[in-house]
Design an enzyme around this catalytic site. Structure first.
Site, PDB file in Angstrom:
ATOM      1  N   ASN A 171     -15.706   8.000  38.780  1.00 57.75           N
ATOM      2  CA  ASN A 171     -14.454   7.769  38.751  1.00 57.75           C
ATOM      3  C   ASN A 171     -13.783   6.511  38.667  1.00 57.75           C
ATOM      4  OD1 ASN A 171     -14.841  10.417  39.966  1.00 57.75           O
ATOM      5  ND2 ASN A 171     -15.831   9.122  41.494  1.00 57.75           N
ATOM      6  N   GLU A 218     -22.993   4.288  35.606  1.00 59.02           N
ATOM      7  CA  GLU A 218     -21.578   4.756  35.990  1.00 59.02           C
ATOM      8  C   GLU A 218     -20.629   3.426  35.704  1.00 59.02           C
ATOM      9  OE1 GLU A 218     -21.416   7.449  36.572  1.00 59.02           O
ATOM     10  OE2 GLU A 218     -23.575   7.846  37.052  1.00 59.02           O
ATOM     11  N   HIS A 244     -19.390   3.705  32.035  1.00 61.00           N
ATOM     12  CA  HIS A 244     -18.694   4.701  31.763  1.00 61.00           C
ATOM     13  C   HIS A 244     -17.033   4.052  31.773  1.00 61.00           C
ATOM     14  CE1 HIS A 244     -20.387   8.359  31.307  1.00 61.00           C
ATOM     15  NE2 HIS A 244     -21.209   8.654  32.425  1.00 61.00           N
TER      16      HIS A 244
HETATM   17  N1  LYS Z   1     -20.451  11.894  34.750  1.00 62.01           N
HETATM   18  C1  LYS Z   1     -21.759  11.957  35.678  1.00 62.01           C
HETATM   19  C2  LYS Z   1     -22.552  11.075  35.150  1.00 62.01           C
HETATM   20  O1  LYS Z   1     -22.444   9.879  34.888  1.00 62.01           O
HETATM   21  C3  LYS Z   1     -22.200  13.137  36.041  1.00 62.01           C
HETATM   22  C4  LYS Z   1     -20.900  14.126  36.564  1.00 62.01           C
HETATM   23  C5  LYS Z   1     -21.617  15.552  36.853  1.00 62.01           C
HETATM   24  C6  LYS Z   1     -20.676  16.402  36.883  1.00 62.01           C
HETATM   25  N2  LYS Z   1     -21.111  17.961  37.054  1.00 62.01           N
HETATM   26  O2  LYS Z   1     -23.555  11.471  34.504  1.00 62.01           O
END
Ligand code: LYS
Length: 881
Positions: A272, A305, A308
């Site tokens: 997030n 993360e 991202h």
């Molecule tokens: N986006 C997340 C990751 O960094 C995982 C989210 C999972 C949602 N079901 O992997």
């Protein structure tokens, strides 16, 4: 629980929405049983869309309490609301209007852990992929980017801390002991990146100055009293921020970056915007409670993360079919980060082991799907090893093909061209075509075609003509709904190794394009001729695992041994040794089935001892080389008619043979590796511990082994050594007095630390043999266990069903009966977790007939249950198809 409707989502049906939501204002009034949320959405009709077009918003189990447009409460005739959808039948004619929606939520009763829920009295959210629609009605899809302003109100005593995405934009006191905070995120984002956290949490604060001088306040929030366990995560965060600036030129973009650790979480962590939420398992660590593997995972996931923020948040996905655009790419980035922070060769070996253990079986079984799927029934089931790990390998291949510099130029162009957009895989491939001038059309099949390609390779050396010829043939096995495959572009890194261990020079090459040590395989068959080759070389193939393929190579055992001992590329050396071990294990498996006494080539056994004692190799490498292929690895390579008990016996026999023959080397080294320095989680120290613990595992099989492991356990000064010893005791000496004592001591010492108790559950669930099912069943009643907590369920039930071959696949099917019971029990609360557990039977068709029949019965009994969730039905039906 959302039951299955049978609806299938298809990539070709993608269509942009008629409406946009450029701004979103949310006001939460938090309460465990009745949270009130007022959402004020600025809605904009797209140019050219008729004003009569209804506005249809997604919901999931929502209760609507109020709805108004531009301040006017809507008449019942103007809208239609169900828990799962809100339709504004006659929207205003104006192209832009404000839609107010009030919903009421009960976070305390949300056990699916999607949307807004409570975890240990902390309010938190999880919205990816489709959790936001469990909070309010919305265009809940990743191509709807909106600027969020969030106001949170809560009683001060219950939630002194109020967090959301972006930057803080005000706070103050309210009547009756309540207070509020406002957060504003200036970066337009999709709803899946929304987050809220409220509760009483302890904070670890730090700061980071970016390349251009922006000061960023960093915060990690944990359960009060656990602050000192967040130091490693904070350090990893700062290293990640710096690395992304250096390696990819990416800077952080907000004034604050917060991480919150929660104890009930379906996955590892969530990116997030500005407010990452983590499974606390991937934040909390110290030497007393975390193993070296935990430290390495924390480092990797914190980095993942954080990375991202650019690959996922600034540039997001147009639709969920493009999930690999952010996940595969971000895994590639976190792999590179870890390789730079640790040992590159060791990291690569670990990556390949993981890929083969998790992605290969997926690709080779009923759940196979392309890295970019074209269909799904439930998107939650596509957070897979294929999307993540194979997705990363595909990015790595692009770099191999283009070279590091051009690859970086392509990434720069990607950031420049698509910042602020919701992009596709086609967009991603295009930037690399544009910077390199190459055509990547055939290469892009890696995204679109499922299945692990196989290369069959043989060679001939013509001494008189000084010619060495490689005959290479590619094939891609059929996968569900893709029976015919197209030919792929496979970059195969190779070396022709001479007797001195070095690459031999060759004159020319024809039959395939060969660049920088890479053969580009594009046709079904290639005859690759190297001229000017005077001596017959050994073939070192797929160096660095340049392509995620399987190889069937005709190579003399002598050459394989030579490479295992002398290849100058560490990864390839490991690969050669591992291939030898696998071959030995497979032929032993056949001997066991035939009732023969297993025997092993003495040079293989001796080589294990040589590798162990080779001081020119890093200890971490030696530990990985000596860790025999797992029972599941062996089963995957055998492929069919699997009898897990025979595999176990074969593996056990090789372990004992290696231990017996190398007793002196091993025990001498074991003693020398005793750590006298203060604990440090760094890679080199961890490598020494890994080697010593691997040696313990071998030595424990010899006379006095249980006592040795018990001493190791008693004298351990950190969790890595303590857990390793406990595991050796439980797995090798189950039921011995030493084991009973150590398990009891461990339990007494860590009874109140759930993350450490997970290790205790995990170890007991891993004990091989038919009796473990009873222990596992009994442990589901242990006070520290809970079916509501994903970490507990994964460590006990998940370990037993996915990582205990002989226990789970008990011949009488008792393991499968337990599987059915627990999957259905977990599903009632948490369908996503249940679906994940259910993948344990994905390779059921490779079992021997009797077990296969029992596994099928188990799957059918789930399939025949009424009102299954979309998550579970999707997995079960695909598995049975
Ligand atoms: N986006 C997340 C990751 O960094 C995982 C989210 C999972 C949602 N079901 O992997």
């Amino acid at each position: 629980m959302r039951t299955d409707t049978g609806q299938v989502f298809k990539l070709e049906d993608y269509r942009p929405t008629d409406y946009l939501i450029p701004e979103t204002g949310l006001t939460f009034r938090l309460s465990p049983e009745a949270t009130r949320l007022i959402a004020v959405l600025t809605v904009e009709r797209r140019d050219g869309v008729a004003a009569s077009m209804p506005l249809v918003l997604d919901g999931d189990g929502l209760t609507l309490s109020r709805i108004a447009i531009d301040g006017q409460t809507l008449a019942p005739a103007d809208f239609f609301a169900t828990p799962d959808q809100l339709t504004i039948t006659t929207p205003p004619t104006a192209a832009r209007f404000q839609l107010l929606i009030e919903t009421e939520l009960a976070p305390a009763h949300n056990e699916a852990l999607m949307g807004l829920y409570r975890s240990s009295n902390v309010y938190c959210t999880q919205c990816e992929a489709e959790g936001f629609r469990r909070i309010t009605y919305f265009l809940d899809r990743p191509d709807i980017l909106s600027v969020y302003t969030v106001r949170i109100e809560a009683p001060h005593h219950e939630a002194p801390l109020l967090l959301s995405n972006g930057n803080p934009a005000g706070s103050g006191e309210l009547a009756d002991g309540w207070h509020y905070a406002v957060w504003h995120d200036p970066f337009p984002k999709p709803s899946y990146l929304f987050a809220l956290v409220a509760g009483a949490l302890g904070k670890v604060a730090d700061s980071f100055v970016t390349l251009s001088g922006r000061v960023v306040e960093l915060g990690i929030f944990v359960e009060p009293g656990k602050e000192r366990l967040a130091g490693y995560a904070m350090d990893a965060l700062k290293r990640s921020m710096k690395w992304d600036e250096e390696a990819f030129g990416r800077e952080y973009d907000l004034d604050v970056f917060n991480i919150v650790a929660v104890s009930d979480f379906n996955m590892g962590a969530m990116e997030n915007k500005g407010l990452n939420i983590f499974n606390d398992k991937y934040v909390l660590a110290d030497q007393e409670t975390a193993t070296d593997a935990d430290f390495a995972n924390i480092e990797a996931i914190i980095a993942h993360e954080y990375f991202h923020n650019w690959t996922g948040n600034r540039i997001t996905c147009r639709d969920w079919f493009q999930l690999c655009l952010k996940e595969g790419l971000t895994v590639f980035r976190d792999h590179e980060f870890s390789a730079d922070q640790r040992s590159r060769a060791v990291k690569r070996i670990a990556e390949v082991r993981t890929l083969k253990a998790h992605q290969f079986p997926e690709d080779q079984g009923p759940l196979a799907h392309p890295v970019r799927p074209r269909r799904y029934r439930e998107i939650n089931n596509f957070y897979t090893a294929t999307v993540y790990e194979k997705g990363s390998e595909v990015v790595r291949m692009i770099r191999t093909i283009l070279g590091a510099e051009t690859f970086r130029a392509g990434m720069d162009l990607y950031f420049e061209r698509h910042d602020g957009e919701a992009a596709t895989i086609e967009d991603f491939i295009k930037v690399f075509e544009d910077v390199s001038g190459r055509d990547l059309a055939q290469f892009s099949l890696w995204y679109h075609q499922a299945g692990t390609p196989n290369l069959t390779i043989s060679s001939t050396h013509n001494a008189a003509a000084q010619e060495f010829t490689l005959e290479i043939e590619q094939s891609v096995p059929p996968t569900p709904s893709e029976s015919r495959k197209r030919l792929m572009h496979i970059p195969l890194a190779f070396s022709l190794v001479g007797t001195d261990g070095k690459a031999i020079e060759y004159g020319g090459v024809e039959g395939a394009s060969v660049e920088d040590g890479v053969i580009h395989i594009r046709k079904r068959r290639h005859m690759v001729r190297f001229s000017g080759v005077t001596e017959r070389p050994a073939m070192s193939l797929n160096r660095g695992f340049s392509a995620p393929v399987t190889l069937s190579v005709e190579q003399r055992a002598d050459d394989q041994f030579f490479l295992a001992g002398h290849d100058n590329d560490t990864f390839s050396r490991w690969q050669a040794f591992n291939t030898l071990l696998t071959e030995a294990l497979i032929s032993t498996f056949r001997q066991v089935l035939d009732g023969k006494q297993p025997g092993f080539a003495s040079r293989l056994i001796e080589l294990a001892g040589k590798i162990a004692g080779d001081e020119t190799l890093e200890p971490a490498y030696r530990a990985l080389a000596l860790a025999l292929p797992s029972e599941a690895d062996i089963a995957r390579d055998i492929g069919k008619n699997i009898d897990p008990d025979a595999i176990f016996s074969a593996r056990e026999a090789l372990t004992v043979a290696i231990a017996e023959a190398n007793r002196e080397i091993f025990s001498d080294l074991y003693d020398r590796l005793t750590d006298k320095d203060a604990f440090s989680p760094d890679a080199a120290s961890a490598g020494r511990r890994a080697l010593r613990n691997t040696l313990l595992d071998y030595l424990s099989l010899l006379h006095g082994g249980a006592a040795l492991a018990a001493r190791h356990f008693q004298s351990a000064t950190n969790m890595t050594d303590r857990a390793a010893a406990l595991s050796v005791l439980a797995l090798r000496h189950n039921g011995s007095p030493e084991t009973v004592k150590a398990l009891a001591e461990f339990e007494a010492k860590y009874a109140t630390d759930p993350l450490v108790m997970d290790k205790w559950f995990h170890i007991q669930a891993s004990v091989p043999g038919p009796q473990t099912i009873h222990a596992v069943r009994a442990l589901t009643g242990h006070p520290a266990f809970s079916m509501a907590n994903p970490n507990r369920v994964r460590s006990l039930v998940g370990t037993f069903s996915s990582a205990n071959q002989t226990g789970f696949h008990r011949a009488d099917g008792e393991g499968y009966r337990f599987f059915v019971e627990t999957v259905l029990q977990v599903e009632k609360r948490n369908p996503q977790l249940a679906a994940r557990l259910a993948t344990a039977l994905r390779s059921w068709r490779s079992l021997e007939p009797a077990r296969q029949g029992k596994a099928r019965e188990a799957l059918l009994s789930i399939a025949n249950t009424e009102n299954l969730s979309a998550d579970l039905r999707d997995i079960i039906e695909r598995t049975l198809a």
